[in-house]
Write an enzyme that holds these catalytic residues in place. Sequence first.
Site, PDB file in Angstrom:
ATOM      1  N   PHE A 135       0.739  -1.075  -0.063  1.00  0.00           N
ATOM      2  CA  PHE A 135      -0.395  -0.073  -0.094  1.00  0.00           C
ATOM      3  C   PHE A 135       0.895   1.266   0.197  1.00  0.00           C
ATOM      4  O   PHE A 135       1.993   1.106   0.768  1.00  0.00           O
ATOM      5  CB  PHE A 135      -0.974  -0.177   1.174  1.00  0.00           C
ATOM      6  CG  PHE A 135      -1.509   0.911   1.421  1.00  0.00           C
ATOM      7  CD1 PHE A 135      -2.786   0.949   0.267  1.00  0.00           C
ATOM      8  CD2 PHE A 135      -1.467   2.467   2.019  1.00  0.00           C
ATOM      9  CE1 PHE A 135      -3.704   2.666  -0.253  1.00  0.00           C
ATOM     10  CE2 PHE A 135      -2.491   4.097   2.088  1.00  0.00           C
ATOM     11  CZ  PHE A 135      -3.651   3.166   1.039  1.00  0.00           C
ATOM     12  N   ASP A 220       9.004   2.746   1.693  1.00  0.00           N
ATOM     13  CA  ASP A 220       8.206   2.742   2.260  1.00  0.00           C
ATOM     14  C   ASP A 220       8.096   3.019   3.235  1.00  0.00           C
ATOM     15  O   ASP A 220       7.538   2.303   3.979  1.00  0.00           O
ATOM     16  CB  ASP A 220       7.206   3.070   1.265  1.00  0.00           C
ATOM     17  CG  ASP A 220       5.517   3.549   2.080  1.00  0.00           C
ATOM     18  OD1 ASP A 220       5.477   4.145   2.944  1.00  0.00           O
ATOM     19  OD2 ASP A 220       4.248   3.393   1.095  1.00  0.00           O
ATOM     20  N   LYS A 249       2.815   9.597   8.149  1.00  0.00           N
ATOM     21  CA  LYS A 249       1.440   9.183   9.007  1.00  0.00           C
ATOM     22  C   LYS A 249       2.694  10.118  11.195  1.00  0.00           C
ATOM     23  O   LYS A 249       1.933  10.978  11.709  1.00  0.00           O
ATOM     24  CB  LYS A 249       1.548   7.252   9.877  1.00  0.00           C
ATOM     25  CG  LYS A 249       0.824   7.258   8.308  1.00  0.00           C
ATOM     26  CD  LYS A 249      -0.155   6.038   8.552  1.00  0.00           C
ATOM     27  CE  LYS A 249      -1.195   5.474   7.756  1.00  0.00           C
ATOM     28  NZ  LYS A 249      -0.730   5.431   6.964  1.00  0.00           N
TER      29      LYS A 249
END
Length: 400
Positions: A135, A220, A249
């Site tokens: 993702f 990532d 995040k």
Amino acid sequence: MTGNSEWKERGDKVFIGTYSRFPAAMVRGKGCRLWDADGREYVDFLSGIAVCSLGHCHPAVTEAVCTQAGTLMHVSNLFYTAPQIELAEMLTANSFADKVFMANSGAEANEAAIKLARIHSGPDRYEIISLSGSFHGRTLATVAATGQPKFHRGFDPLPQGFVHAEFGDPLSLEGLINEKTCAILCEPLQGESGVRPLEPEYLQTIRKLCDKHDLLLIFDEVQTGMGRTGTLFAYQQLGVVPDIMTVAKALGNGLPIGAMLTREDIAVSLGVGTHASTFGGNPVAAAAAVAVMRIMLEDGFFAGVREQGEYLAGRLTGVAARFPDLATGVRGSGLLLGLVLTEKGINLGAEIVEQLFQQGVLINFAGNRVLRFIPPLIVGRAEIDALIDRLAEVLAGLSS
Ligand SMILES: *Cc1c(COP(=O)(O)O)cnc(C)c1O
């Protein structure tokens, strides 16, 4: 006072229906706790999807945000600002990287990484290999990089130049490398698709393939970074150093900020005018991130994450052993943990999450496969014990 059901009704009237939400309007947070509009209290093992890692409304972050908001809120990247410089200095001093580009989200940080990989390797080399189950975001390029067909449906034609190798299979990866390939993009541990760690040997093989074929390795770390797995970045415990890394995040503990990091020799490829973001590294978001980093870099912070992670993993392993018809075990790293479910458990996954919500415990069902536990990194044993008690109760009610 307006309660949950009235907020839900009003929200559902005006929002485009992209989200399936819990039927609660959250009004306040502190540490590992949240309170909704009906005054119900929750223990939070979701952290706003691995964002509020220092807990809700950490006083040092709130203080930094308020002070900065009263001093200078925004000037764009036509100017220098102190918080953005301080943040970039801290990120580079504590990673392999020499240079930083500031963005507002994980997808944007990944977009910057994709653009950098292409401009650095181009014009003939532009293809990026990522992994099935990955993702990387919801913008068109990052959704194309995402190795899950369900996120692609309805959005064709997607940007070209993204191919997906079979997760865990180095031969599948090597088979996709050709003269057009410029980079391999992966999460050191897949979060969204069900807390799936990449074995260190597999990551080392990926690094070797990149070196052999002159490809950039992009990690990532949007979810794994900022202490989540027990070190500032996950790569630091895997024996593999990427060429480009993205974080977002937890970087601002709730303020929207992301960053793309790389080495100087690669960074030079993104010159003046090649990429930009109006809000990227905004002073308020950057001030929050500086406060976050100061706390995380204090002595003992990451050791605490590892300790609580081991405790939570141990207790979850106990739960799996008690309910073998529902769960098979635990995987993950630090405080990014998943309870792996049996076929029967998977069918009941949404129900388990729903019942825990009713009991005042927030978790989610990552990739519709695994119960994911991503509490604030400051979580204590009392909260972990509370989670385990309620989880065991719920599973006992569903187990045969
Ligand atoms: C959440 C996530 C993203 C996307 O971040 P946004 O801030 O939602 O754009 C990208 N990569 C990974 C690994 C993520 O977990």
